[in-house]
Scaffold this motif. Sequence first.
Motif, PDB file in Angstrom:
ATOM      1  N   GLU A 107      18.328  39.144  15.641  1.00  0.00           N
ATOM      2  CA  GLU A 107      18.164  40.093  14.535  1.00  0.00           C
ATOM      3  C   GLU A 107      17.146  39.655  13.477  1.00  0.00           C
ATOM      4  O   GLU A 107      16.236  40.421  13.153  1.00  0.00           O
ATOM      5  CB  GLU A 107      19.518  40.386  13.889  1.00  0.00           C
ATOM      6  N   GLN A 147      12.486  45.013  12.087  1.00  0.00           N
ATOM      7  CA  GLN A 147      13.916  45.219  11.852  1.00  0.00           C
ATOM      8  C   GLN A 147      14.432  46.321  12.779  1.00  0.00           C
ATOM      9  O   GLN A 147      15.060  47.281  12.353  1.00  0.00           O
ATOM     10  CB  GLN A 147      14.228  45.530  10.394  1.00  0.00           C
ATOM     11  N   TYR A 197      19.887  45.695  15.535  1.00  0.00           N
ATOM     12  CA  TYR A 197      21.060  45.915  14.692  1.00  0.00           C
ATOM     13  C   TYR A 197      22.320  45.419  15.395  1.00  0.00           C
ATOM     14  O   TYR A 197      22.418  45.458  16.619  1.00  0.00           O
ATOM     15  CB  TYR A 197      21.227  47.401  14.383  1.00  0.00           C
ATOM     16  N   ASP A 201      14.274  50.887   7.436  1.00  0.00           N
ATOM     17  CA  ASP A 201      14.694  49.475   7.353  1.00  0.00           C
ATOM     18  C   ASP A 201      13.582  48.579   7.866  1.00  0.00           C
ATOM     19  O   ASP A 201      13.163  48.697   9.016  1.00  0.00           O
ATOM     20  CB  ASP A 201      15.957  49.225   8.185  1.00  0.00           C
ATOM     21  N   GLY A 202      13.080  47.700   7.029  1.00  0.00           N
ATOM     22  CA  GLY A 202      12.073  46.736   7.443  1.00  0.00           C
ATOM     23  C   GLY A 202      10.688  47.313   7.683  1.00  0.00           C
ATOM     24  O   GLY A 202       9.833  46.644   8.240  1.00  0.00           O
TER      25      GLY A 202
END
Length: 111
Positions: free
Chosen positions: A16, A22, A25, A35-36
Motif C-alpha cells: 500500500e 495510491q 487499498y 486519493d493520492g
Amino acid sequence: MSIKITEKCINCGACEPECPNQAIYEGGKKWRMSDGTSLKKNKILDPTRFQEPKKKDIYFIVPEKCTECVGFYDQPQCIIICPVQCCIPDKKNYENKKKLIQKKNFLHGNL
C-alpha cells in the motif's frame, strides 16, 4: 496492464505505501480517484466521490489508478515488495506504455 492482488494475499499491507498513485487499498475500504492524485472535482467527473471496495477480505488495486509505476519507477513497486508474490500483472486490464503514461499524466495533472 494494471497489477492485481491474488487470493494468496496475507494482508500484510507492505504494498500500500509503495504505490505512487495510491491505487492500493485495504480490503473493504472505500476508495476515491482523488486519493493520492491531483484530480479535482469538476462537472464531468467527481474524483472525490467514494467508490465501493473492489474486494472485501484482501487488499485490492484499483485498475483505473494503476500505472504499473510507469513514470515513477522502472518496475511496479508492489510486485517487488510483496513477500508472497501475490501482486501480478492483470492480463484482463492490458495497457501499453503510452496509455500508462497518459493515465499517469491524467492522474497527476501533467497533461
